[in-house]
Design a protein around this motif. Structure first.
Motif, short mmCIF file in Angstrom:
data_model
loop_
_atom_site.label_atom_id
_atom_site.label_comp_id
_atom_site.label_asym_id
_atom_site.label_seq_id
_atom_site.Cartn_x
_atom_site.Cartn_y
_atom_site.Cartn_z
N SER A 48 0.74 -1.16 0.04
CA SER A 48 -0.01 0.11 0.22
C SER A 48 0.89 1.35 0.11
CB SER A 48 -0.82 0.12 1.10
OG SER A 48 -0.08 0.05 2.34
N ALA A 49 0.20 2.33 -0.56
CA ALA A 49 1.04 3.68 -0.44
C ALA A 49 1.39 4.07 0.89
CB ALA A 49 0.25 4.75 -1.09
N GLN A 50 0.54 3.75 1.78
CA GLN A 50 0.83 4.08 3.09
C GLN A 50 1.95 3.56 3.94
OE1 GLN A 50 -2.76 3.26 5.81
NE2 GLN A 50 -1.96 4.60 7.45
N LEU A 51 2.09 2.16 3.45
CA LEU A 51 3.11 1.33 3.82
C LEU A 51 4.61 1.82 3.29
CD1 LEU A 51 4.53 -0.88 5.60
CD2 LEU A 51 3.73 -2.58 3.74
N GLN A 52 4.51 2.26 2.23
CA GLN A 52 5.52 2.55 1.15
C GLN A 52 6.07 3.76 1.69
OE1 GLN A 52 4.39 2.72 -2.84
NE2 GLN A 52 6.26 1.51 -3.27
N ASN A 53 5.34 4.77 2.30
CA ASN A 53 5.51 6.10 2.57
C ASN A 53 6.15 5.98 4.11
OD1 ASN A 53 5.43 8.85 2.90
ND2 ASN A 53 3.71 8.62 4.42
N ALA A 54 5.47 4.87 5.06
CA ALA A 54 6.17 4.41 6.37
C ALA A 54 7.56 4.13 6.26
CB ALA A 54 5.15 3.64 6.99
N LYS A 55 7.88 3.11 5.27
CA LYS A 55 9.09 2.71 5.11
C LYS A 55 10.27 3.64 4.72
CE LYS A 55 8.34 -2.25 4.04
NZ LYS A 55 8.80 -3.20 3.24
N ALA A 56 9.72 4.63 3.84
CA ALA A 56 10.41 5.59 3.40
C ALA A 56 10.99 6.51 4.51
CB ALA A 56 9.71 6.62 2.28
N ILE A 57 9.93 6.74 5.38
CA ILE A 57 10.33 7.64 6.57
C ILE A 57 11.26 6.85 7.39
CG2 ILE A 57 9.28 8.47 8.61
CD1 ILE A 57 6.53 8.74 7.19
N SER A 58 11.03 5.64 7.75
CA SER A 58 11.78 4.68 8.47
C SER A 58 13.39 4.84 8.10
CB SER A 58 11.23 3.36 8.58
OG SER A 58 11.94 2.61 9.49
N SER A 59 13.66 4.83 6.91
CA SER A 59 15.03 4.53 6.31
C SER A 59 15.82 6.15 6.55
CB SER A 59 15.19 3.88 5.08
OG SER A 59 14.66 4.82 4.21
N SER A 60 14.77 7.24 6.45
CA SER A 60 15.43 8.48 6.78
C SER A 60 15.77 8.87 8.03
CB SER A 60 14.49 9.45 6.04
OG SER A 60 13.24 9.68 7.06
N ILE A 61 15.14 8.04 9.08
CA ILE A 61 15.81 8.41 10.56
C ILE A 61 16.85 8.14 10.90
CG2 ILE A 61 14.73 7.99 12.67
CD1 ILE A 61 12.67 9.13 11.43
#
Ligand code: FE2
Ligand code: FE2
Length: 283
Positions: free
Chosen positions: A2-15
């Motif tokens: 899902s787009a929501q999961l994709q977005n969450a993963k992108a945030i996660s790797s930016s932390i």
């Protein structure tokens, strides 16, 4: 995906997950026993959490380390280092806090000995996958409670300033690294049913364990059967704003198949705290 999961993963790797040098110096002569709004229930509840943290956090570090060899992503490897550094410092600082509690007459050493034995037992008998699933479940609990501490000013109202500073710092770092164990689990293990089954058992065990330790503290204080203490406890759990009403929705999200901790995007809290608290050196 899902787009929501994709977005969450992108945030996660930016932390970024920095270790911060903390030197809380708790002076028990200066801190009242009921340091949280002069309330026996709230103070002993937070004390019980603190008592469980050092061994619990060592177990988290072991579980992540024991699965680390399965991770290929260099950014996640870097975040694992940050996670281990942060949890090691949390354990150290909570040990100071717990030493302070000994002076209030609580049987901290006996509880810690029990916790240590349990950690050794788990390492010996539970596979690394199971210990990692336990870590993910408990990290979800700490993340949603941290969010509650950081977003509801009422939840830290009346805390002694030293403890307030410590709990806010711990809440920030739990937020920063909330997805590390989860991302390792998804890459190394990935089983939805193990994650969910573990969360259900850990929910019962975590609530039971915290309540037993808190009851020991209240019993030592002669407050265990005081109805006023339990009424205050009821209000703490359910009213204004109440721990349960503020976290239950976030808790339930964990059961989604496509759950990711950064679906609860609260990076603004990290930025706000960083802007306010520039005094801590990173290590
Ligand atoms: Fe921690
Ligand atoms: Fe943590």
């Amino acid at each position: 995906m899902s787009a929501q999961l994709q977005n969450a993963k992108a945030i996660s790797s930016s932390i970024e997950i920095p270790g911060r040098k903390m030197e809380f110096d708790f002076d028990v002569d200066d801190i009242p026993k009921y340091w949280y709004g002069n309330d026996a229930f709230r103070s002993t509840f937070m004390n019980a959490l603190s008592c469980l943290f050092p061994e619990g956090e060592r177990m988290f570090m072991d579980a992540v380390r024991d699965n680390q060899h399965k991770i290929n992503d260099p950014q996640l490897q870097k975040q694992i280092k940050g996670f281990i550094k942060q949890e090691a410092i949390h354990g150290h600082e909570h040990a100071q806090y717990n030493d302070c509690m000994k002076k209030w007459g609580y049987p901290i050493d006996s509880i810690m000995r029990f916790e240590k034995k349990e950690k050794i037992w788990m390492k010996k008998w539970l596979p690394a996958s199971r210990r990692l699933a336990i870590t993910c479940a408990l990290e979800h609990f700490t993340a949603i409670m941290a969010h509650q501490i950081l977003t509801n000013p009422e939840s830290t109202e009346g805390m002694h300033p030293q403890f307030k500073e410590m709990w806010r710092w711990h809440a920030i770092e739990e937020t920063e690294h909330k997805a590390v164990a989860f991302d390792v689990y998804q890459e190394a293990i990935g089983s939805y049913w193990l994650r969910i089954f573990t969360m259900l058992t850990i929910t019962v065990l975590f609530c039971l364990r915290t309540s037993v330790v808190q009851a020991i503290f209240l019993w030592k204080d002669g407050q265990l059967f005081n109805p006023k203490v339990w009424w205050n406890g009821f209000k703490f759990y359910f009213f204004k704003p109440g721990l349960v009403p503020t976290i239950w929705r976030d808790y339930l999200d964990y059961f989604r198949r496509d759950f990711h901790p950064w679906m609860h995007d609260n990076r603004e809290l990290l930025a706000k705290w960083e802007a306010e608290e520039q005094k801590y050196k990173t290590v």
